[in-house]
Design an enzyme around this catalytic site. Structure first.
Site, PDB file in Angstrom:
ATOM      1  N   HIS B 231       0.866  -1.217  -0.065  1.00 36.30           N
ATOM      2  CA  HIS B 231      -0.122   0.003  -0.084  1.00 36.30           C
ATOM      3  C   HIS B 231       1.066   1.178  -0.011  1.00 36.30           C
ATOM      4  O   HIS B 231       1.943   1.294   0.561  1.00 36.30           O
ATOM      5  CB  HIS B 231      -0.842   0.143   1.342  1.00 36.30           C
ATOM      6  CG  HIS B 231      -1.945  -0.729   1.018  1.00 36.30           C
ATOM      7  ND1 HIS B 231      -2.879  -1.298   2.305  1.00 36.30           N
ATOM      8  CD2 HIS B 231      -2.931  -1.009   0.107  1.00 36.30           C
ATOM      9  CE1 HIS B 231      -4.070  -1.906   1.998  1.00 36.30           C
ATOM     10  NE2 HIS B 231      -4.042  -1.674   0.542  1.00 36.30           N
ATOM     11  N   PRO B 234       0.916   3.490   3.069  1.00 42.28           N
ATOM     12  CA  PRO B 234       0.606   2.420   3.979  1.00 42.28           C
ATOM     13  C   PRO B 234      -0.189   2.708   5.193  1.00 42.28           C
ATOM     14  O   PRO B 234      -0.330   4.160   5.412  1.00 42.28           O
ATOM     15  CB  PRO B 234       1.986   1.972   4.462  1.00 42.28           C
ATOM     16  CG  PRO B 234       2.857   3.107   4.603  1.00 42.28           C
ATOM     17  CD  PRO B 234       2.362   3.873   3.456  1.00 42.28           C
ATOM     18  N   TYR B 236       0.608   1.898   8.406  1.00 39.82           N
ATOM     19  CA  TYR B 236       1.666   2.085   9.437  1.00 39.82           C
ATOM     20  C   TYR B 236       2.926   1.925   8.511  1.00 39.82           C
ATOM     21  O   TYR B 236       3.099   1.233   7.560  1.00 39.82           O
ATOM     22  CB  TYR B 236       1.570   0.955  10.538  1.00 39.82           C
ATOM     23  CG  TYR B 236       1.608  -0.393  10.161  1.00 39.82           C
ATOM     24  CD1 TYR B 236       0.363  -0.911   9.612  1.00 39.82           C
ATOM     25  CD2 TYR B 236       2.606  -1.253   9.934  1.00 39.82           C
ATOM     26  CE1 TYR B 236       0.119  -2.115   9.383  1.00 39.82           C
ATOM     27  CE2 TYR B 236       2.651  -2.647   9.654  1.00 39.82           C
ATOM     28  CZ  TYR B 236       1.309  -3.201   9.247  1.00 39.82           C
ATOM     29  OH  TYR B 236       1.196  -4.348   8.888  1.00 39.82           O
ATOM     30  N   LEU B 239       7.757  -1.529   6.752  1.00 42.43           N
ATOM     31  CA  LEU B 239       7.356  -2.146   5.675  1.00 42.43           C
ATOM     32  C   LEU B 239       6.700  -3.529   5.686  1.00 42.43           C
ATOM     33  O   LEU B 239       7.149  -4.256   6.523  1.00 42.43           O
ATOM     34  CB  LEU B 239       8.714  -2.450   4.692  1.00 42.43           C
ATOM     35  CG  LEU B 239       8.412  -2.820   3.301  1.00 42.43           C
ATOM     36  CD1 LEU B 239       7.922  -1.554   2.524  1.00 42.43           C
ATOM     37  CD2 LEU B 239       9.548  -3.253   2.642  1.00 42.43           C
ATOM     38  N   HIS B 240       5.549  -3.626   5.024  1.00 46.14           N
ATOM     39  CA  HIS B 240       4.981  -5.045   5.069  1.00 46.14           C
ATOM     40  C   HIS B 240       3.990  -5.220   3.669  1.00 46.14           C
ATOM     41  O   HIS B 240       3.815  -4.044   2.686  1.00 46.14           O
ATOM     42  CB  HIS B 240       3.854  -4.934   6.190  1.00 46.14           C
ATOM     43  CG  HIS B 240       2.802  -3.726   6.076  1.00 46.14           C
ATOM     44  ND1 HIS B 240       3.138  -2.434   6.474  1.00 46.14           N
ATOM     45  CD2 HIS B 240       1.492  -3.655   5.679  1.00 46.14           C
ATOM     46  CE1 HIS B 240       2.086  -1.652   6.286  1.00 46.14           C
ATOM     47  NE2 HIS B 240       1.057  -2.340   5.818  1.00 46.14           N
TER      48      HIS B 240
END
Lengths: 300, 300
Positions: B231, B234, B236, B239-240
């Site tokens: 996203h 994001p 939050y 990094l994910h």
């Protein structure tokens, strides 16, 4: 007068003759249904979709409807509301005669994500598209004003960078919430994203700029409320651009199929070969002939 | 008998007394609307939602309705269908008396598309993120196994390219149809897409490869059924990567917010500065502090 009444009666007859063969798909979330059947011995597809609830009809809806109580619990209660038919219409699309391809198109199918390198496009996808020679006669009818001329929202007649802007079939134009317009290029022969190079930048920039301006003028919707994108694969191979309202989750606006026009322009500006060389990802339905080609090639 | 008729009349009266204060939200796609208003001097919320189209009522719908022709082009035609009210009900929910919390819950926040150049990121977005110092303590709790350790689906403990894979909160894990997992990098300090350069390619490729393998092993879902993306912005700033099932229209999978991991990898391979220099587009809600910053900067 009488002519209009006659037309309505005739239309009413059309559906009462319809014999359902099979429900191709439906969505409880979107309140639509796709039905295959026969209309006077011809194959037909009928699409029914309930219409969005309009704020400007609420007062009439509240006073003119009857309510059936279903459940009451503390501060919560639920009812079935029966509305006057003209306040609660169902959008109906008839495709007749429908070909095998139409029927397949609306049949609910599982999808698989395909990975298409630039070389795959040349060796698998392009030959498939050329062999199928999907008809875009209905697009040419629009461009030549033989059909839908009264639906045109904006027109730029320039033969190179020009385009027509029209409401998409899926949009009933009753409210801005699900605004959906399509810009169709006058220039013929640009099949998809894969055909785009730097020479098309003036065309893309023109559609982006003038499309946004036309929508602001006609619908008072600024560019910051718009999602402007192309599909890959497109559903027909004549270049067109989708304009939908931000916040409206239009079918096909997912990252696996949509490409923001602003990104396409930037990518072509920095690399004229971007869409010739990149691996592109897109979903294909199980019954899509192109998916079989990818399976045959051992790519899935 | 008489009691039921009396009840229906009473119910009909309920809505005809309703005075609309404000439409809180609505969905053209789902055909629903959430309305705040007054019922006999009490605050109330009314939710209307059209009902799915039922296959078992189609025959009656086709014979009992009237059709109004809207458009005809080649094999395509569209109509407005007016159905008998009992075949086309609207589900109605009344919350009365409604509290401030109910009203807020149903209030839609409008979004605007923001255009962020590389320079805007440095001068507007990054200072805002830094000043807010959004807490990602809950992420660190997961990475340190202080929380949710029992939910971990897969773990690669490498400090540079390692990650944890967990079900997203939105997924109840009851069915594969709406599969939603998140890969969280062990490496700290990578805020978002904007921080990524070629040095992160091994990390991204590792997440892509091992994430897909873990999902195949655990859920028997192959890579061709997955949508893998980041996203921007994001929710939050650690990094994910999102793994959702293709065909499940997960919130936030639209082209205006999602970036396919496969595209991110390709873009970084061909241009190490891609995400430093590109103009990125994303939606922000009216109540987002970052949107105010863009407004102050005259960018909206």
């Amino acid at each position: 007068g009488g002519g209009e009444v006659g037309k309505e009666i005739e239309c009413g007859n059309i559906l009462s003759e319809f014999k359902t063969t099979k429900v191709l798909s439906d969505s409880a979330r979107e309140k639509n249904i796709f039905i295959h059947g026969k209309l006077a011995d011809q194959d037909a597809v009928i699409i029914l979709e309930k219409t969005p609830i309009r704020e400007d009809t609420l007062a009439e809806l509240f006073t003119g409807s009857t309510l059936k109580l279903e459940m009451k619990n503390d501060i919560y209660s639920t009812y079935r509301l029966q509305a006057p038919p003209q306040l609660n219409e169902i959008k109906t699309t008839v495709v007749c005669p429908a070909t095998e391809k139409h029927i397949k198109k609306y049949q609910r199918q599982e999808s698989f994500l395909v990975e298409e390198t630039g070389a795959d496009y040349q060796s698998i996808t392009l030959p498939y598209i050329q062999k199928q020679s999907f008809s875009v006669q209905w697009v040419y009818n629009i461009l030549e004003k033989k059909a839908e001329a009264d639906r045109i929202v904006f027109e730029d007649p320039d033969p190179t960078v020009g385009f027509l802007l029209l409401p998409d079939f899926k949009w009933d134009q009753k409210q801005i919430d699900d605004l959906y317009l399509i810009a169709i290029t006058l220039q013929r022969g640009i099949r998809s994203l894969r055909d785009l190079t730097q020479e098309h930048l003036p065309l893309l920039q023109n559609i982006f700029q003038k499309g946004k301006e036309a929508i602001l003028q006609r619908y008072q919707l600024p560019a910051s409320k718009l999602r402007v994108y192309l599909h890959y694969q497109p559903s027909y191979y004549h270049l067109h651009v989708h304009f939908t309202k931000l916040g409206y989750e239009a079918p096909g606006c997912g990252v696996e199929r949509a490409h923001l026009l602003a990104d396409v322009i930037q990518n072509l500006q920095s690399d004229p070969e971007y869409y010739k060389t990149r691996t592109l990802y897109f979903p294909l339905r199980v019954d899509d002939g192109l998916l079989s080609k990818y399976k045959e090639a051992g790519r899935l």
